[in-house]
Design an enzyme around this catalytic site. Structure first.
Site, PDB file in Angstrom:
ATOM      1  N   CYS A  97       0.849  -1.201   0.000  1.00 37.43           N
ATOM      2  CA  CYS A  97       0.000   0.000   0.000  1.00 37.43           C
ATOM      3  C   CYS A  97       0.883   1.249   0.000  1.00 37.43           C
ATOM      4  O   CYS A  97       1.581   1.500  -0.966  1.00 37.43           O
ATOM      5  CB  CYS A  97      -0.981  -0.038   1.167  1.00 37.43           C
ATOM      6  SG  CYS A  97      -2.319   1.151   0.963  1.00 37.43           S
ATOM      7  N   HIS A 230      -3.664  -5.568   0.624  1.00 34.55           N
ATOM      8  CA  HIS A 230      -3.038  -5.867   1.913  1.00 34.55           C
ATOM      9  C   HIS A 230      -3.061  -7.355   2.234  1.00 34.55           C
ATOM     10  O   HIS A 230      -4.026  -7.829   2.836  1.00 34.55           O
ATOM     11  CB  HIS A 230      -3.790  -5.143   3.029  1.00 34.55           C
ATOM     12  CG  HIS A 230      -3.555  -3.673   3.080  1.00 34.55           C
ATOM     13  ND1 HIS A 230      -2.509  -3.117   3.768  1.00 34.55           N
ATOM     14  CD2 HIS A 230      -4.235  -2.638   2.538  1.00 34.55           C
ATOM     15  CE1 HIS A 230      -2.554  -1.794   3.662  1.00 34.55           C
ATOM     16  NE2 HIS A 230      -3.591  -1.477   2.905  1.00 34.55           N
ATOM     17  N   GLU A 232      -1.448  -8.762   4.543  1.00 34.23           N
ATOM     18  CA  GLU A 232      -1.401  -8.912   6.006  1.00 34.23           C
ATOM     19  C   GLU A 232      -2.773  -8.729   6.641  1.00 34.23           C
ATOM     20  O   GLU A 232      -2.958  -9.043   7.814  1.00 34.23           O
ATOM     21  CB  GLU A 232      -0.362  -7.944   6.600  1.00 34.23           C
ATOM     22  CG  GLU A 232      -0.802  -6.501   6.804  1.00 34.23           C
ATOM     23  CD  GLU A 232      -0.887  -5.650   5.533  1.00 34.23           C
ATOM     24  OE1 GLU A 232      -0.907  -6.210   4.427  1.00 34.23           O
ATOM     25  OE2 GLU A 232      -0.962  -4.413   5.666  1.00 34.23           O
TER      26      GLU A 232
END
Lengths: 277, 965
Positions: A97, A230, A232
């Site tokens: 990002c 993302h 994660e």
């Protein structure tokens, strides 16, 4: 004695996805330090003591001027040499990002498109950008991504993965047609937005209007990865918006493999190499 | 010298900002604007030369792929040519208004190694294609808010010099108070924007008469601010003479301290051992797991948001986050929840009173303000609600909530004698002067002129830096207490921390944004992003070092004395000496009159025949029910990585969730569920039952996802009209009494709360009061998030259960609203039955017997079924005659749309039927249909005829369409 796999999660004013980034690497046994850029610039902490440089999401310096610009300049102008050496040492870099925006605006990604040349011979030079979404606004939504190319970071991923995006400036634009051709030719395109079935996406499947639906790219070596979505945030099975009622095959989500890949590369390549060299 | 730099888009690059402005213009009725392009303007005051400026442009201010730049010395600026059909206008911030970009540009230029820049100003230039006569309207309605911005005058730009803020007056000003008569006292109160009444002014006069001198302006301001409704909650803590009608008889009683006799009383009686700290800190604290506590606070920021929606909401979020940072020794914010009340976005211009902004602009501004601050702080906004009603036209409501987590040993704070007072974070400017007192008065058409100082813009990155630094300092144990600088600024923060010991402050030490502030301005300024710490002297150096390592300014401004006085100095002159005891306990307890009689409402007869297909689509598209996706997606609701149940779920992420669930500790199964209950339309009938409905709704949403009903804590938040008017206060009393009654009955303690009164808009001789609006926010502990349940239907062939009894309770419902009626029979909660249902469902979910569950709220059973169906992309057949029902108005539409509380729809696999029914023994509960693989939504009525037959995609579209902006 097990050698430590050391990850530096870079942070500065406005970084905010550092906690979950650190957690993702720690889960696979890495030792993670979350380090303020100030300490690197003052040489209190040295990049060369780490195997992976991870630049997390957030709003560094408030996205003021444009996203990633200020930290990109800091990296390029004040840590350029350290970074070049880090890359030369075949170490890994990931930017997610805002981290991706920073890598692109610093010129670290896509980097030099000529495979023959070392990517930092002429210093880092920006050749693409990430700019305002076509929707004109910040959007947090889940996207399907086709995994393309081959790289250290993306191996063993399912052909289509499901990660959320959360950005206002994620539209990838290359500086020229040559850059785009180079990316394609070198198989540097790592992730493209797609439909749920893996087909051609339309808005909001492609949430920002990116060229060729590009969501993430690597450098020519595949050791530097940047992506807008993302991974994660889909680290655990229950992070998905549709986990409830689905069969649970694994306690981890689609995104975990990326961090596992990074850690395993260090373990299998960098750490074992050091013994043999 | 001044350099003017312009950054614009290269040919062929999409100009998202310009497109956005064009769209907003059309939205707000300026349809003749065809196209707007935006150029970013920077004005640098520096000694850099031409080539250096070019480097700044190329390497910092422009993107080589998408943008081009140009620059000239400002003295050579030539105003652009204007035409009848093409205008160039430029909007800049007023001097003194926060513009975080300035700091970033200065830093960026420093990083380039080109030297220091004295100042940076930013502006936006708009190239507008459209009739020139439309441009002034575009400026006022879309581009600028005159409270913070102005249109740049090109004619004089060339001669402009860097702004200066003037010089400070160092003379101490004494206010002629002790000899003033009543009339003069009130004039002092009004002229000074003190918002103090005559009794309070007299109490101050008596104090100063006693010590034999007049107060300084600073002393008077300090008292006004400490005693303000905003800080002191005079209405809730004062005496109330309550007159009400009970069974035709008028009765009267005195309520001493409404807060203690309702809200606090409920918590005291419930006496939950997991309530760690209630009502006395900046947020309520409850136990989370063996190592940590969580804290929760919801604030309002209504008045500022009415005047400057972006800045108001922006600083509202910033403020409530600082409440969390200032709880105990500081908590880490882990999620936000935001609830808004607006007038409908399609309100006609003729219905927008002078001096107010159009509700659509208010809404867009508020949402942007929340997005900006929340996202940049990296705190997920996980939950919220928006309520639309025309009565919010003059006073939109903006509730901002935040949750934090802290280690158990960081919950206690104590200020010690000799501790240094350290202020950290943003610099102090003229921002928000009189914010605390201003929110204690009604808004009028004059408000925007009189109170413009109360409006400000936040700097979320500054606050993020403060957060990062203070958690390091906290974990190293460097300070003994902390509080936030909120309303009332340093005056409030230092005054509060020094309440027991007294404080000595040198106002010269406070870092300022610009020169020219008076000492009293420094003291009461509400500049954002500041925190105040009490630091033992031995730790001061390390404390300052920690903050410096994160590039946060931290300065010692004084110490806590033990003299029980508030002593302020400026340029070596004493400007304030007040007894802490007088400041905190010297205000007269006022008695207000309250009066409650039930409104006389007529029951309108509903038409006998209503097309329920049509009606259901209309209800789905009602502003209070329709999809809020446009808002939700602009908030990052997943940052920090712990999102388990999101606001929108299901295969296509379009099923609206009940409570949101997060895991604050990654990898742990322990979670938190967050929800809200708000029903202002019920308040128009009876605020008492509204309180019941709000508590029920907040609790039931947590039950829906599987949160244990015995581990839920709640917050109250009252937004009401002018409490000096007996009917408004009467309705407030009635709601507060409902809060007590139902909190106790549901076993859910209040842990914190807030009130915002005077939400009335005065225009000429009329006032528009908001409906008394109670927000109940709930936080529940979830033992195992992997066992939680979402609301979308999951499997064709599953059984659909209606749980809970449906009654004739259409009063205040969305359905009646679509028929132009309010009704009378608002839902009346039955706590005993509700708790039985909630506990049984907790059992069923923990045993894994529930596939999906959703509560019945606005729009009743029909909306619940529809949302579950399109959320799961599956069809439904259901029969209304099977729905557990009790009443006399037995009609298809009653059962479909009644908003009776404590009801749910649950999806259960056929093989779990027996076990589910066993778990729900004694609870009204019946299979009413089943989940279908075909995308049809079919409801059979009481006479077994098909009364609704729609495609789920049509229901979904009706629901998504209204706010798809």
């Amino acid at each position: 004695m097990e050698k430590h796999i050391k990850v530096l999660v870079l942070r500065t004013a406005g970084t905010n996805c550092n906690g979950e980034m650190a957690n993702a690497f720690e889960h696979f046994g890495a030792q993670v330090d979350q380090v303020h850029i100030k300490r690197l610039r003052q040489h209190e902490i040295l990049l060369k003591d780490y195997h992976i440089l991870a630049i997390p999401g957030g709003f560094t310096y408030g996205d003021d001027i444009e996203s990633g610009r200020i930290l990109a300049n800091e990296l390029r102008l004040h840590l350029g040499k350290d970074l070049a050496q880090f890359i030369q040492d075949k170490k890994l870099i990931i930017g997610i990002c805002n981290g991706f925006q920073i890598l692109v605006k610093a010129g670290i990604l896509p980097g030099n498109l000529d495979k023959g040349q070392s990517s930092m011979e002429e210093g880092f030079k920006q050749s693409s950008t990430l700019t305002n979404n076509d929707s004109g606004k910040f959007e947090d939504r889940w996207t399907y991504l086709k995994v393309a190319g081959e790289s250290v970071w993306t191996k063993n991923l399912s052909p289509v993965v499901y990660f959320p995006v959360a950005h206002a400036e994620g539209k990838f634009i290359p500086m020229s047609e040559d850059v785009l051709q180079g990316l394609k030719h070198n198989q540097q395109i790592a992730f493209t937005y797609c439909s749920a079935q893996g087909g051609e996406p339309v808005y909001p499947e492609n949430p920002n209007g990116s060229t060729l639906h590009i969501a993430g790219i690597t450098d020519v070596t595949g050791r530097i990865l940047g992506l807008m979505p993302h991974p994660e945030r889909h680290f655990y099975f229950e992070n998905s918006p549709n986990w409830n009622g689905q069969a649970k095959k694994n306690k981890l989500g689609d995104g975990a493999q990326i961090f596992k890949n990074g850690v395993e590369y260090v373990r299998n390549t960098l750490l074992s190499n050091r013994v043999t060299e | 010298m001044l350099w003017r730099i312009e950054i614009s888009h290269k040919e062929g690059v999409f100009d998202a900002a310009g497109e956005g402005v064009t769209k907003s213009a059309i939205d707000l009725g300026i349809a003749s604007i065809r196209k707007v392009e935006v150029t970013q303007v920077y004005t640098l005051d520096c000694s850099l030369i031409h080539d250096q400026i070019e480097t700044v442009c190329r390497e910092l201010l422009s993107d080589p792929v998408t943008q081009k730049f140009s620059f000239i010395p400002q003295k050579d600026f030539v105003p652009p040519v204007q035409g009848d059909d093409f205008q160039v206008i430029e909007i800049a911030y007023n001097p003194g208004v926060m513009d975080p970009v300035e700091y970033s540009v200065i830093k960026g230029i420093r990083d380039l190694g080109l030297g220091e820049v004295k100042s940076v100003k930013t502006a936006k230039q708009y190239q507008v294609c459209g009739p020139a006569q439309q441009v002034p309207m575009l400026v006022t309605k879309v581009l600028a808010n005159k409270l913070i911005q102005h249109q740049v005058n090109y004619a004089v730009l060339r001669q402009e010099h860097p702004p200066t803020m003037g010089n400070a007056e160092h003379e101490v000003i004494l206010v002629d108070l002790i000899k003033a008569n009543d009339k003069q006292l009130m004039k002092l109160s009004q002229d000074g924007q003190l918002f103090l009444n005559i009794d309070e002014m007299k109490a101050i006069q008596a104090y100063f008469k006693n010590i034999g001198r007049n107060p300084t302006d600073c002393e008077l301001e300090t008292v006004a601010q400490t005693w303000s409704e905003h800080c002191f909650h005079k209405t809730f803590r004062g005496n109330i003479e309550f007159e009400y009608t009970d069974k035709g008889k008028t009765k009267k009683r005195i309520i001493k301290n409404l807060l203690k006799s309702t809200i606090v009383k409920a918590t005291t009686e419930l006496d939950k051992k997991w309530c760690v700290s209630v009502f006395h800190d900046n947020a309520g604290v409850i136990e989370f797991d063996k190592d940590s506590h969580v804290c929760f606070k919801v604030e309002t920021h209504n008045h500022p948001s009415a005047l400057e929606p972006f800045g108001g909401a922006n600083t509202g979020i910033g403020g409530v986050i600082r409440d969390i940072l200032g709880t105990g020794l500081g908590a880490k914010p882990i999620c936000s929840t935001d609830v808004f009340c607006f007038a409908p976005p399609d309100t006609e211009w003729k219905d927008v009173p002078a001096g107010t902004l159009h509700p659509k602009r208010v809404m867009k501004g508020v949402v942007s303000g929340v997005r900006d601050y929340g996202n940049k702080m990296g705190i997920p906004t996980v939950n919220g609600a928006i309520v639309f009603d025309p009565l919010y036209i003059g006073n939109p409501l903006v509730y901002c909530g935040n949750v934090g987590i802290m280690p158990k040993n960081k919950v206690l704070k104590k200020v010690y004698k000799g501790d240094c007072i350290v202020v950290v974070g943003g610099r102090t400017g003229r921002d928000g002067i009189h914010g605390a007192t201003f929110s204690s008065g009604e808004l009028t058409t004059q408000s925007e002129v009189v109170s413009s100082g109360a409006v400000q813009i936040g700097d979320p990155i500054q606050e993020k830096k403060v957060l990062d630094a203070m958690l390091i300092a906290r974990d190293r144990g460097l300070y003994s207490a902390v509080t936030d600088c909120g309303a009332g600024g340093l005056s409030s923060a230092v005054g509060e921390m020094g309440q027991e010991l007294g404080a000595w402050v040198d106002l010269d030490k406070v870092p300022l944004k610009y020169t020219g502030l008076n000492y009293d301005e420094i003291w009461i300024s509400e500049s954002q992003e500041r925190m105040v710490f009490s630091v033992p002297e031995k730790n001061v150096d390390e404390m300052l070092k920690v903050f410096a390592s994160e590039n946060v300014e931290a300065v010692v401004i004084g110490y806590f004395t033990g003299k029980k006085k508030l002593e302020l100095f400026y340029k070596e002159t004493q400007v304030c000496e007040l007894d802490m005891a007088f400041l905190h306990d010297g205000n007269p307890r006022i008695t207000k009159k309250a009066q409650w009689t039930a409104p006389k409402l007529k029951i309108k007869k509903r038409p006998a025949k209503i097309d329920l297909n049509e009606k259901l689509l209309e209800v789905m598209g009602h502003y209070n029910i329709c999809s809020k996706e446009w808002v939700i997606r602009q908030y990052d609701h997943e940052v920090q990585g712990g999102s388990i149940i999101k606001p929108l779920v299901g295969p296509q992420c379009d099923g609206p969730s009940d409570a949101s669930v997060i895991t604050p500790k990654l990898g742990s199964k322990k979670g938190l569920a967050i929800s809200n209950g708000i029903n202002p339309r019920y308040s128009m009938v009876d605020p008492y039952w509204m309180a019941g409905a709000c508590i029920d709704e907040a609790v039931r949403q947590i039950v829906c996802v599987g949160g244990a009903v015995d581990r839920i804590a709640i917050l109250d938040n009252f937004c009401w009209g002018n409490p000096d008017k007996p009917d408004r206060l009467g309705s407030l009393v009635r709601a507060a009494e409902g809060c007590y009654k139902f909190a106790v009955a549901y076993g859910v303690p209040f842990i914190s709360g807030k009130d915002s009164l005077y939400n009335e808009y005065a225009q000429n001789k009329k006032t528009i009061a908001i409906p008394g609006t109670l927000l109940i926010s709930a936080i529940g502990i979830v033992e195992d998030v992997t066992k939680t349940v979402t609301m979308n239907f999951k499997k064709p062939g599953s059984l659909i259960y209606a749980v809970g009894l449906t009654q004739d309770e259409l009063g205040g419902s969305v359905y009646l609203d679509t028929l132009g009626d309010l009704g009378v029979d608002v839902p009346k909660v039955n706590p005993k039955q509700a708790m039985k249902t909630f506990k049984a469902l907790n059992q069923a979910v923990s045993k894994g017997l529930v596939n999906a569950m959703h509560d019945c709220s606005d729009g009743g059973l029909a909306v619940t079924l529809a949302e579950m169906a399109f959320g799961g992309k599956l069809g439904v057949t259901a029969r209304l005659d099977y729905v557990p029902y009790r009443g006399t108005d037995k009609r298809d539409d009653t059962i479909l749309f009644s908003e009776t509380a404590s009801r749910f729809v649950a999806e259960v696999l056929p093989e779990n039927k027996k076990a589910f029914e066993a778990a729900l023994k004694g609870v009204p509960c019946k299979v009413i249909g089943k989940v279908e693989s075909t995308p049809e939504f079919v409801i059979y009525g009481l006479k077994h005829n098909v009364v609704v037959n729609l495609f789920i995609q049509d229901l979904c579209e009706a629901w998504k369409q209204p706010l798809r902006w």
